[in-house]
Design a protein around this motif. Structure first.
Motif, PDB file in Angstrom:
ATOM      1  N   GLN A 100     -33.679 -74.153  66.386  1.00  0.00           N
ATOM      2  CA  GLN A 100     -34.066 -75.384  65.672  1.00  0.00           C
ATOM      3  C   GLN A 100     -35.532 -75.356  65.265  1.00  0.00           C
ATOM      4  OE1 GLN A 100     -32.965 -78.632  68.206  1.00  0.00           O
ATOM      5  NE2 GLN A 100     -30.856 -78.689  67.447  1.00  0.00           N
ATOM      6  N   SER A 102     -37.444 -72.753  64.869  1.00  0.00           N
ATOM      7  CA  SER A 102     -37.660 -71.727  63.845  1.00  0.00           C
ATOM      8  C   SER A 102     -37.342 -72.281  62.461  1.00  0.00           C
ATOM      9  CB  SER A 102     -36.774 -70.510  64.107  1.00  0.00           C
ATOM     10  OG  SER A 102     -36.992 -70.035  65.399  1.00  0.00           O
ATOM     11  N   LYS A 103     -36.245 -73.034  62.393  1.00  0.00           N
ATOM     12  CA  LYS A 103     -35.850 -73.647  61.124  1.00  0.00           C
ATOM     13  C   LYS A 103     -36.949 -74.561  60.614  1.00  0.00           C
ATOM     14  CE  LYS A 103     -30.933 -74.174  60.607  1.00  0.00           C
ATOM     15  NZ  LYS A 103     -29.808 -75.008  61.046  1.00  0.00           N
ATOM     16  N   ARG A 104     -37.440 -75.411  61.559  1.00  0.00           N
ATOM     17  CA  ARG A 104     -38.471 -76.377  61.219  1.00  0.00           C
ATOM     18  C   ARG A 104     -39.715 -75.665  60.678  1.00  0.00           C
ATOM     19  NH1 ARG A 104     -38.785 -79.606  66.388  1.00  0.00           N
ATOM     20  NH2 ARG A 104     -36.556 -79.942  66.216  1.00  0.00           N
ATOM     21  N   ASP A 109     -34.442 -65.666  59.906  1.00  0.00           N
ATOM     22  CA  ASP A 109     -33.609 -65.211  61.020  1.00  0.00           C
ATOM     23  C   ASP A 109     -34.041 -63.830  61.505  1.00  0.00           C
ATOM     24  OD1 ASP A 109     -32.334 -67.533  60.604  1.00  0.00           O
ATOM     25  OD2 ASP A 109     -30.379 -66.678  60.077  1.00  0.00           O
TER      26      ASP A 109
ATOM     27  N   GLU B 260     -28.361 -83.512  62.457  1.00  0.00           N
ATOM     28  CA  GLU B 260     -29.617 -82.776  62.595  1.00  0.00           C
ATOM     29  C   GLU B 260     -30.812 -83.718  62.712  1.00  0.00           C
ATOM     30  OE1 GLU B 260     -30.954 -79.341  59.965  1.00  0.00           O
ATOM     31  OE2 GLU B 260     -28.809 -79.003  60.308  1.00  0.00           O
TER      32      GLU B 260
END
Lengths: 123, 298
Positions: A100, A102-104, A109, B260
């Motif tokens: 999560q 990393s996404k932010r 990936d 989310e």
């Protein structure tokens, strides 16, 4: 209306976790007798029925077993069972948080995997 | 032990209880919860046989309770307005209690009185509000009645003595299991002590369930409005609160995956009961927002 932000698990789950921790710390031994629901009720100042529910979920998880008329006992390989489930649960939870975050941060990936491999090498 | 079916009570034209049904048939500690004026005391009075139901069916220890001697011998009702003969000292009250309650634990009552720093030489009318409540509760627990009804027993007690008295109730219940019904506004303090919650709302039983079940009925979703709000059509929404940048929604728990950027927090049983019995006029914040008293930045 205001609610406090703390995330509290139901008491019977906290009781089950406490007993698991006692098993992990070798204060409750394989095939040893566990506190009764009434003892737990007095120790933690909770309703005996709630304490009973904590014991019941440990029986369902095959951490404890019942001997009729004698009470609850620790399953021989309880410690191993607890460690296995906790490892997988804790790791999954941490992995989710890493993904999560990393996404932010917009981390790709493949970069995340590279990073994990790098840390493993160093460790 | 206690059975109520479609119980009704009105005083003149004022309807208090409109349809109360529940059954208790084993020893347990039950929290009787509800907003002010919902009829908690009225219900306890009817169970104790001090008041008569207007309509419906009630049975306590196999009998109709109103002015029934068997019920009176098996039920004790502890309330603020309790009175004892003015000419008796506390010592004399406790010494004579066994005449009314065969199982009265006189020795225990004296020890608890001493522990609470209340002199047995006092008269009941001389006691402070908190001391009166403490004495009444000690009397109620020591009676060891099969059905023990405690109406706001902790009112007026300081926090330390409340905690001691919760422990007294628990220990005596473990030693001598019985039906104990406690009405209280301090549900958050009592959650650990009670097994079931009996929630009265609008004259009816809104809920009668184990504390854990009540607690797990609902959860709180927290996050930014833009993240929380679009997800709400998948939930039964019980309440929403907006406070600056934080948006919170109390929803009925389901097994769907969490949207989310939204956090899910568990609630206490007390929180859930508050949401279920909230007044329909919105929140305090709404009142300030809409009125001339509201600060401009709102």
């Amino acid at each position: 209306m205001n609610f406090n932000g703390q995330n509290t698990a139901p008491i019977y789950i906290q009781i089950a976790e406490w007993i698991e921790n006692e098993i992990l710390a070798d204060r409750l031994l394989p095939d040893g007798k566990v506190y009764s629901q009434y003892q737990l009720a007095e120790i933690f100042n909770i309703n005996p029925a709630t304490a009973g529910k904590g014991l019941t979920i440990l029986v369902e998880k095959e951490i404890l077993y019942k001997k009729r008329g004698l009470g609850m006992f620790v399953v021989t390989d309880a410690k191993h069972r607890i460690l296995t489930t906790r490892r997988s649960e804790t790791l999954t939870k941490m992995a989710k948080e890493i993904v999560q975050e990393s996404k932010r941060l917009g981390v790709l990936d493949e970069d995340l995997i590279k990073l994990i491999k790098h840390i493993q090498k160093e460790g | 032990m206690i059975t109520c079916k479609q119980l009704q009570k009105h005083y003149g034209k004022k309807e208090i209880l409109t349809d109360v049904s529940f059954q208790i048939d084993e020893p347990k500690i039950i929290g009787l919860i509800g907003r002010n004026g919902v009829g908690k005391s009225t219900l306890l009075k009817i169970i104790a046989g001090h008041a008569k139901a207007s309509k419906g069916y009630i049975e306590v220890v196999g009998q109709k309770p109103f002015q029934n001697l068997t019920v009176a011998a098996n039920v004790i009702f502890i309330e603020d307005a309790m009175t004892f003969p003015a000419v008796l000292t506390l010592k004399e009250i406790l010494e004579s209690a066994k005449k009314f309650y065969a199982k009265f634990a006189t020795d225990l009552a004296f020890k608890l009185l001493k522990f609470s720093n209340i002199s047995e030489k006092n008269y009941h009318t001389q006691l402070s509000k908190g001391q009166k409540a403490t004495f009444n509760l000690i009397y109620g627990i020591a009676s060891r009645s099969a059905i023990t009804l405690l109406d706001e027993p902790m009112n007026g007690m300081d926090e330390a003595i409340r905690n001691d008295m919760y422990r007294v109730i628990l220990k005596d219940f473990i030693a001598y299991p019985r039906v104990i019904i406690i009405s209280s506004h301090y549900l958050n303090e009592m959650e650990q002590l009670i097994e079931d919650i009996l929630l009265l709302h609008k004259g009816k039983v809104a809920l009668f369930a184990p504390v854990e079940e009540v607690q797990e009925l609902a959860v709180k979703l927290v996050g930014q409005k833009g993240n929380v709000e679009p997800a709400l059509d998948k939930y039964e929404v019980l309440a929403t609160y907006e406070n600056g940048p934080i948006f919170e929604a109390i929803v009925r728990k389901n097994d769907l995956p969490l949207p989310e950027n939204v956090r899910m927090l568990s609630l206490s049983a007390s929180d859930v009961c508050q949401v279920l019995t909230a007044t329909e006029g919105g929140s305090i914040d709404d009142i300030y927002r809409k009125s001339e008293y509201g600060a401009e930045y709102l």
